[in-house]
Design a protein around this motif. Structure first.
Motif, PDB file in Angstrom:
ATOM      1  N   LEU A   1       0.825  -1.214   0.000  1.00 51.47           N
ATOM      2  CA  LEU A   1       0.000   0.000   0.000  1.00 51.47           C
ATOM      3  C   LEU A   1       0.858   1.262   0.000  1.00 51.47           C
ATOM      4  CD1 LEU A   1      -2.743  -1.145   2.546  1.00 51.47           C
ATOM      5  CD2 LEU A   1      -3.030  -0.846   0.077  1.00 51.47           C
ATOM      6  N   LEU A   2       2.014   1.186   0.641  1.00 46.07           N
ATOM      7  CA  LEU A   2       2.939   2.324   0.653  1.00 46.07           C
ATOM      8  C   LEU A   2       3.707   2.465  -0.661  1.00 46.07           C
ATOM      9  CD1 LEU A   2       4.507   2.066   4.222  1.00 46.07           C
ATOM     10  CD2 LEU A   2       3.158   3.988   3.342  1.00 46.07           C
ATOM     11  N   LYS A   3       3.589   1.453  -1.553  1.00 49.88           N
ATOM     12  CA  LYS A   3       4.335   1.422  -2.817  1.00 49.88           C
ATOM     13  C   LYS A   3       5.839   1.543  -2.549  1.00 49.88           C
ATOM     14  CE  LYS A   3       0.453   3.596  -5.223  1.00 49.88           C
ATOM     15  NZ  LYS A   3       0.003   4.649  -6.140  1.00 49.88           N
ATOM     16  N   HIS A   4       6.294   0.735  -1.574  1.00 48.34           N
ATOM     17  CA  HIS A   4       7.691   0.787  -1.144  1.00 48.34           C
ATOM     18  C   HIS A   4       8.349  -0.557  -1.451  1.00 48.34           C
ATOM     19  CE1 HIS A   4      11.260   1.599   1.062  1.00 48.34           C
ATOM     20  NE2 HIS A   4      10.785   2.646   1.726  1.00 48.34           N
ATOM     21  N   PRO A   5       8.888  -0.745  -2.665  1.00 49.34           N
ATOM     22  CA  PRO A   5       9.407  -2.058  -3.063  1.00 49.34           C
ATOM     23  C   PRO A   5      10.597  -2.523  -2.238  1.00 49.34           C
ATOM     24  CG  PRO A   5       9.939  -0.391  -4.706  1.00 49.34           C
ATOM     25  CD  PRO A   5       8.987   0.241  -3.752  1.00 49.34           C
ATOM     26  N   LYS A   6      11.531  -1.624  -1.911  1.00 49.45           N
ATOM     27  CA  LYS A   6      12.710  -2.044  -1.145  1.00 49.45           C
ATOM     28  C   LYS A   6      12.294  -2.663   0.183  1.00 49.45           C
ATOM     29  CE  LYS A   6      16.401   0.979  -2.834  1.00 49.45           C
ATOM     30  NZ  LYS A   6      17.396   2.001  -2.441  1.00 49.45           N
ATOM     31  N   LEU A   7      11.333  -2.022   0.840  1.00 43.15           N
ATOM     32  CA  LEU A   7      10.853  -2.519   2.122  1.00 43.15           C
ATOM     33  C   LEU A   7      10.192  -3.886   1.945  1.00 43.15           C
ATOM     34  CD1 LEU A   7      10.468  -1.889   5.103  1.00 43.15           C
ATOM     35  CD2 LEU A   7       8.383  -0.641   4.518  1.00 43.15           C
ATOM     36  N   ALA A   8       9.391  -4.025   0.888  1.00 41.53           N
ATOM     37  CA  ALA A   8       8.696  -5.286   0.642  1.00 41.53           C
ATOM     38  C   ALA A   8       9.687  -6.410   0.358  1.00 41.53           C
ATOM     39  CB  ALA A   8       7.733  -5.126  -0.536  1.00 41.53           C
ATOM     40  N   TYR A   9      10.721  -6.102  -0.437  1.00 44.71           N
ATOM     41  CA  TYR A   9      11.704  -7.132  -0.770  1.00 44.71           C
ATOM     42  C   TYR A   9      12.508  -7.554   0.466  1.00 44.71           C
ATOM     43  CZ  TYR A   9      10.629  -5.623  -5.516  1.00 44.71           C
ATOM     44  OH  TYR A   9       9.987  -5.291  -6.667  1.00 44.71           O
ATOM     45  N   SER A  10      12.787  -6.622   1.357  1.00 46.91           N
ATOM     46  CA  SER A  10      13.509  -6.975   2.584  1.00 46.91           C
ATOM     47  C   SER A  10      12.642  -7.860   3.476  1.00 46.91           C
ATOM     48  CB  SER A  10      13.942  -5.710   3.343  1.00 46.91           C
ATOM     49  OG  SER A  10      12.818  -5.017   3.849  1.00 46.91           O
ATOM     50  N   LEU A  11      11.311  -7.614   3.466  1.00 42.77           N
ATOM     51  CA  LEU A  11      10.397  -8.469   4.228  1.00 42.77           C
ATOM     52  C   LEU A  11      10.375  -9.878   3.639  1.00 42.77           C
ATOM     53  CD1 LEU A  11       7.450  -5.971   4.765  1.00 42.77           C
ATOM     54  CD2 LEU A  11       8.854  -6.987   6.574  1.00 42.77           C
ATOM     55  N   HIS A  12      10.373  -9.949   2.301  1.00 41.84           N
ATOM     56  CA  HIS A  12      10.425 -11.261   1.644  1.00 41.84           C
ATOM     57  C   HIS A  12      11.701 -12.004   2.065  1.00 41.84           C
ATOM     58  CE1 HIS A  12      10.030 -13.701  -2.362  1.00 41.84           C
ATOM     59  NE2 HIS A  12      10.055 -14.466  -1.292  1.00 41.84           N
ATOM     60  N   ALA A  13      12.807 -11.291   2.058  1.00 41.85           N
ATOM     61  CA  ALA A  13      14.079 -11.909   2.455  1.00 41.85           C
ATOM     62  C   ALA A  13      14.017 -12.403   3.900  1.00 41.85           C
ATOM     63  CB  ALA A  13      15.216 -10.903   2.275  1.00 41.85           C
ATOM     64  N   SER A  14      13.351 -11.630   4.761  1.00 45.32           N
ATOM     65  CA  SER A  14      13.225 -12.030   6.170  1.00 45.32           C
ATOM     66  C   SER A  14      12.420 -13.315   6.306  1.00 45.32           C
ATOM     67  CB  SER A  14      12.561 -10.915   6.985  1.00 45.32           C
ATOM     68  OG  SER A  14      13.364  -9.764   7.018  1.00 45.32           O
ATOM     69  N   THR A  15      11.347 -13.424   5.514  1.00 44.03           N
ATOM     70  CA  THR A  15      10.524 -14.646   5.595  1.00 44.03           C
ATOM     71  C   THR A  15      11.328 -15.868   5.151  1.00 44.03           C
ATOM     72  OG1 THR A  15       9.608 -14.422   3.346  1.00 44.03           O
ATOM     73  CG2 THR A  15       8.415 -13.335   5.141  1.00 44.03           C
ATOM     74  N   VAL A  16      12.200 -15.654   4.144  1.00 41.51           N
ATOM     75  CA  VAL A  16      13.047 -16.768   3.678  1.00 41.51           C
ATOM     76  C   VAL A  16      14.028 -17.178   4.770  1.00 41.51           C
ATOM     77  CG1 VAL A  16      14.786 -17.466   1.987  1.00 41.51           C
ATOM     78  CG2 VAL A  16      12.786 -16.132   1.250  1.00 41.51           C
ATOM     79  N   ARG A  17      14.686 -16.176   5.396  1.00 38.87           N
ATOM     80  CA  ARG A  17      15.665 -16.470   6.456  1.00 38.87           C
ATOM     81  C   ARG A  17      15.021 -17.198   7.635  1.00 38.87           C
ATOM     82  NH1 ARG A  17      17.415 -11.239   5.284  1.00 38.87           N
ATOM     83  NH2 ARG A  17      16.336 -10.428   7.123  1.00 38.87           N
ATOM     84  N   LEU A  18      13.780 -16.814   7.950  1.00 37.06           N
ATOM     85  CA  LEU A  18      13.101 -17.400   9.108  1.00 37.06           C
ATOM     86  C   LEU A  18      12.368 -18.693   8.754  1.00 37.06           C
ATOM     87  CD1 LEU A  18      11.663 -14.083  10.592  1.00 37.06           C
ATOM     88  CD2 LEU A  18      13.461 -15.498  11.613  1.00 37.06           C
ATOM     89  N   GLY A  19      12.382 -19.052   7.463  1.00 35.51           N
ATOM     90  CA  GLY A  19      11.725 -20.293   7.047  1.00 35.51           C
ATOM     91  C   GLY A  19      10.221 -20.180   6.939  1.00 35.51           C
ATOM     92  N   PHE A  20       9.699 -18.942   6.790  1.00 36.28           N
ATOM     93  CA  PHE A  20       8.255 -18.725   6.722  1.00 36.28           C
ATOM     94  C   PHE A  20       7.740 -18.597   5.280  1.00 36.28           C
ATOM     95  CE2 PHE A  20       8.491 -16.320  11.030  1.00 36.28           C
ATOM     96  CZ  PHE A  20       8.540 -17.530  11.705  1.00 36.28           C
ATOM     97  N   ASP A  21       8.644 -18.597   4.301  1.00 34.44           N
ATOM     98  CA  ASP A  21       8.228 -18.257   2.934  1.00 34.44           C
ATOM     99  C   ASP A  21       7.270 -19.278   2.330  1.00 34.44           C
ATOM    100  OD1 ASP A  21      10.628 -19.806   3.168  1.00 34.44           O
ATOM    101  OD2 ASP A  21      10.820 -19.732   0.985  1.00 34.44           O
ATOM    102  N   SER A  22       7.212 -20.489   2.910  1.00 39.59           N
ATOM    103  CA  SER A  22       6.274 -21.492   2.388  1.00 39.59           C
ATOM    104  C   SER A  22       4.904 -21.395   3.058  1.00 39.59           C
ATOM    105  CB  SER A  22       6.845 -22.897   2.582  1.00 39.59           C
ATOM    106  OG  SER A  22       7.055 -23.159   3.965  1.00 39.59           O
ATOM    107  N   ASP A  23       4.768 -20.498   4.030  1.00 40.69           N
ATOM    108  CA  ASP A  23       3.472 -20.303   4.695  1.00 40.69           C
ATOM    109  C   ASP A  23       2.440 -19.812   3.681  1.00 40.69           C
ATOM    110  OD1 ASP A  23       1.986 -19.781   7.479  1.00 40.69           O
ATOM    111  OD2 ASP A  23       1.596 -18.084   6.129  1.00 40.69           O
ATOM    112  N   LEU A  24       1.260 -20.413   3.694  1.00 37.31           N
ATOM    113  CA  LEU A  24       0.230 -20.115   2.697  1.00 37.31           C
ATOM    114  C   LEU A  24      -0.141 -18.640   2.673  1.00 37.31           C
ATOM    115  CD1 LEU A  24      -1.901 -21.105   0.635  1.00 37.31           C
ATOM    116  CD2 LEU A  24      -3.427 -21.548   2.569  1.00 37.31           C
ATOM    117  N   TYR A  25      -0.379 -18.056   3.856  1.00 39.31           N
ATOM    118  CA  TYR A  25      -0.843 -16.667   3.911  1.00 39.31           C
ATOM    119  C   TYR A  25       0.265 -15.686   3.533  1.00 39.31           C
ATOM    120  CZ  TYR A  25      -4.689 -18.915   6.301  1.00 39.31           C
ATOM    121  OH  TYR A  25      -5.738 -19.743   6.601  1.00 39.31           O
ATOM    122  N   ILE A  26       1.487 -15.992   3.931  1.00 37.08           N
ATOM    123  CA  ILE A  26       2.613 -15.137   3.542  1.00 37.08           C
ATOM    124  C   ILE A  26       2.824 -15.201   2.034  1.00 37.08           C
ATOM    125  CG2 ILE A  26       5.126 -14.866   3.703  1.00 37.08           C
ATOM    126  CD1 ILE A  26       4.934 -15.703   6.633  1.00 37.08           C
TER     127      ILE A  26
END
Length: 704
Positions: free
Chosen positions: A118-143
């Motif tokens: 909603l903020l149209k902030h891609p850098k922030l969104a991509y860093s969140l994606h990277a965090s989910t990968v590091r924490l092993g959450f990227d396969s979570d359905l809702y994420i």
């Protein structure tokens, strides 16, 4: 009460309870009374408040928890902030959570990813994606669903926001984004309907229509998951855009077979699809079969009627919507106001404007742009300018509407000045904006300015001139008497844009105005070669011969017209008095007030002649005697309409008349005298422009 019992009660509240807010408060009160403020069940209640979007209660309960609150409490608060579009507070809370060394759980990331989108902030969104990968959450359905939506939306931003304001740091960003959407989807170990729908909607939003339809077919083959109402309403716009009614009907059939035809979202999409495919009756049928109609479905049918030229029908549906107590949305007015513009129903347009002010939509820039266009087309350029001047954020549509309005009302210098102001304001002109400013130059004889704007189109803005621009320049040169130059300009238009009958017609009209018979004959030959059934060409050339007293040549053309079955459109004028439209034909004596109209015209003619008016019988293009010519001019349709307006309205009322063809020179002169004698402003809209007659002069400066 155990946590399991509390969770069970919360599930019941969310699933079945009609008054969820009251039940949530009662559960919270019970927990506080029986177990105290700091019991773990309060964290579950906080989650309930968050799901119900009760921000005040969520924040109050969160602040009462012992420090540091657990991850579930933080995720509930962040979710509530995001739902209320308090996006910076979402990230501020996340930072506070991390500063307190509280580990983020999987529930917090969907809200944060949505907030970054909603903020149209891609850098922030991509860093969140990277965090989910590091924490092993990227396969979570809702994420994963949130990530698919994020990548699809960011690609859409890159398409719509011009020249990469958001994505300058990312090379090949379009391919990167849409590829990332599919990559996230393909890596999901489990997918639900939301996953498929998010991907399909992302494809549709980004114009990747073939892939979207392929995904719908693949989803249908998936076994347990089938396309739902959201899937179908997402893909129906594809068929609307491509005017593919047959495939749209296939989807319609699927909805009926699977029991979705009563769904309001699908129904609205079907109404819109059929309307955009020029199948208004099918659109009406889909609308009438809806068991429940919401504001979106009403908006769809109103817009569909207006888009298909059924303006009265569109207004009728708008009235029905109001009678059924459905609150109009801003798009409701944006759809219905153009109907008033096309019908030149100024009184109705004013009523809509009043309704807009009462509802509080007068600050909406899209509605304001529609009002500017409506007032201009209905003859009230002052009100159009008033509305325009109060628009805080003016977009291209608003600028174009006021520039075209000023051009059509003879305020050419204002139109040119506004165009330059638009450029200074940083708004890039579009195809239609150049049509507007070239029209303004044409109507005021601003030849040098017109050439400057025409030449700047492709050179400065990358807009290739189209037929309308060539026609405007041809009209500009023709009106200025530079007929040979106009002829050469049209003849050398080029390979990309071939001259049409309408372009040659503008020059033929100029030949008539400047009495150039020889060039007119060359032009009409070119015109009829392209468009042999062009009735206007025969009429114009016949009038040119008649004005030159070449009666035999005029008669030959009329015989050719009859043999081809072509009939001249009769001159017609109409005027709205007391919410009723009165129509007048040239020489028509059928109006119930004709005797009074004729008497008023006779009195006016006597006064006009005393003021110096001399009847110009050269404007009568018939081989008849002088007395008959006087009678013919006396009964031109616009004079009948104006006289009726004078006798039917109070002194001082502006008279507005519309005529379907060009006002003749003698009527133009006569109306200047009439306006001065009766002390009124008389506005006449012909097929070329508006004429504002006041105090013995016309806004066109006798240049039309």
């Amino acid at each position: 009460m155990s946590s399991y019992t509390t969770q069970h009660m919360i599930s019941n509240i969310l699933r079945n309870n009609s008054n969820k807010t009251l039940s949530a408060k009662q559960l919270h009160a019970h927990i506080v009374i029986t177990k105290g403020t700091f019991h773990n069940d309060n964290i579950l209640v906080l989650s309930l408040y968050s799901n119900l979007n009760l921000l005040h209660h969520s924040l109050h309960l969160f602040n009462s928890l012992p420090s540091p609150p657990p991850p579930l409490a933080w995720s509930s608060l962040i979710k509530c902030y995001t739902s209320h579009s308090l996006l910076h507070l979402s990230f501020s809370s996340f930072n506070s959570m991390r500063s307190l060394s509280v580990p983020p759980n999987r529930h917090v990331f969907p809200s944060l990813i949505k907030a970054s989108t909603l903020l149209k902030h891609p850098k922030l969104a991509y860093s969140l994606h990277a965090s989910t990968v590091r924490l092993g959450f990227d396969s979570d359905l809702y994420i994963a669903n949130a990530l698919i939506n994020m990548y699809a939306k960011f690609h859409n931003f890159s398409v719509t926001e011009n020249a990469g304001k958001v994505f300058d740091v990312f090379p090949q960003r379009g391919k990167y984004e849409i590829g990332s959407v599919r990559k996230v989807f393909d890596m999901m170990p489990v997918r639900d309907v939301v996953s498929w729908n998010t991907l399909i909607a992302g494809y549709v939003q980004n114009g990747v229509d073939v892939e979207a339809l392929d995904m719908v077919r693949e989803m249908g083959k998936n076994g347990n998951l089938k396309p739902d109402s959201f899937t179908l309403s997402s893909i129906l716009p594809i068929f609307a855009e491509h005017v593919d009614v047959y495939r749209g009907k296939e989807i319609h059939g699927y909805t009926v077979r699977n029991g979705f035809d009563g769904d309001v979202f699908i129904g609205s999409s079907l109404v819109d699809m059929y309307a955009k495919c020029n199948r208004l009756e099918n659109s009406l049928c889909a609308f009438n079969h809806l068991p429940r109609k919401d504001a979106i479905s009403w908006n769809s049918i109103i817009a569909g009627c207006v888009q298909n030229g059924e303006f009265d029908r569109g207004l009728g549906f708008f009235r029905r919507m109001l009678k059924e107590n459905v609150r109009p949305m801003p798009v409701s007015f944006s759809s219905v106001i153009p109907a008033c513009a096309h019908l030149t129903a100024l009184n109705l347009g004013k009523q809509l404007h009043g309704c807009i002010i009462r509802i509080g939509f007068d600050g909406n820039e899209f509605i304001a742009s529609s009002l500017v266009d409506m007032y201009a087309k209905c003859g009230n350029i002052k009100m159009a300018r008033y509305v325009f001047d109060r628009i805080e954020k003016r977009d291209m549509v608003a600028w174009t509407a006021i520039i075209m309005g000023c051009a059509m009302h003879g305020h050419a210098l204002d139109a040119v000045s506004l165009f330059d102001n638009m450029l200074e304001d940083g708004v890039r002109p579009c195809y239609v904006a150049f049509m507007a400013v070239l029209t303004a130059c044409s109507h005021a004889g601003l030849v040098d300015e017109g050439w400057r704007y025409f030449n700047s189109m492709e050179r400065d803005f990358g807009i290739a001139p189209g037929l309308e621009h060539y026609a405007a320049v041809a009209d500009l040169l023709g009106r200025a008497g530079r007929l040979e130059e106009a002829y050469d300009f049209i003849s050398n238009m080029g390979v990309q844009v071939q001259p049409t009958g309408s372009v040659w017609s503008t020059l033929l009209a100029a030949c008539r105005a400047h009495k150039s018979v020889e060039l007119a004959e060359k032009v009409v030959d070119k015109l009829l070669l392209i468009d042999p059934e062009n009735m206007g060409a025969y009429v114009l050339m016949s009038n040119i011969y008649s004005a030159a007293r070449r009666w035999k040549d005029a008669a030959k053309l009329r015989i050719r017209m009859r043999k081809k079955g072509l009939k001249k459109i009769p001159a017609c004028s109409w005027i709205e008095v007391g919410n009723e439209v009165h129509t007048f034909m040239a020489g028509d004596k059928s109006h119930p007030y004709y005797d009074k109209i004729n008497e008023a015209l006779t009195v006016l003619l006597e006064q006009m002649e005393k003021e110096g008016y001399v009847l110009d019988t050269n404007q009568v293009l018939h081989d008849v005697d002088e007395e008959q010519k006087r009678d013919l001019l006396h009964n031109h349709s616009e004079r009948l309409a104006i006289a009726f307006g004078i006798i039917s309205t109070t002194a001082g009322t502006t008279i507005q008349v519309i005529k379907n063809i060009r006002v003749c020179t003698d009527c133009h002169t006569a109306i200047k005298f009439i306006a001065k004698i009766v002390g009124r402003e008389i506005v006449v809209r012909d097929n070329s422009r508006f004429h504002h007659f006041k105090n013995g002069s016309c806004s066109c400066g006798d240049y039309w």
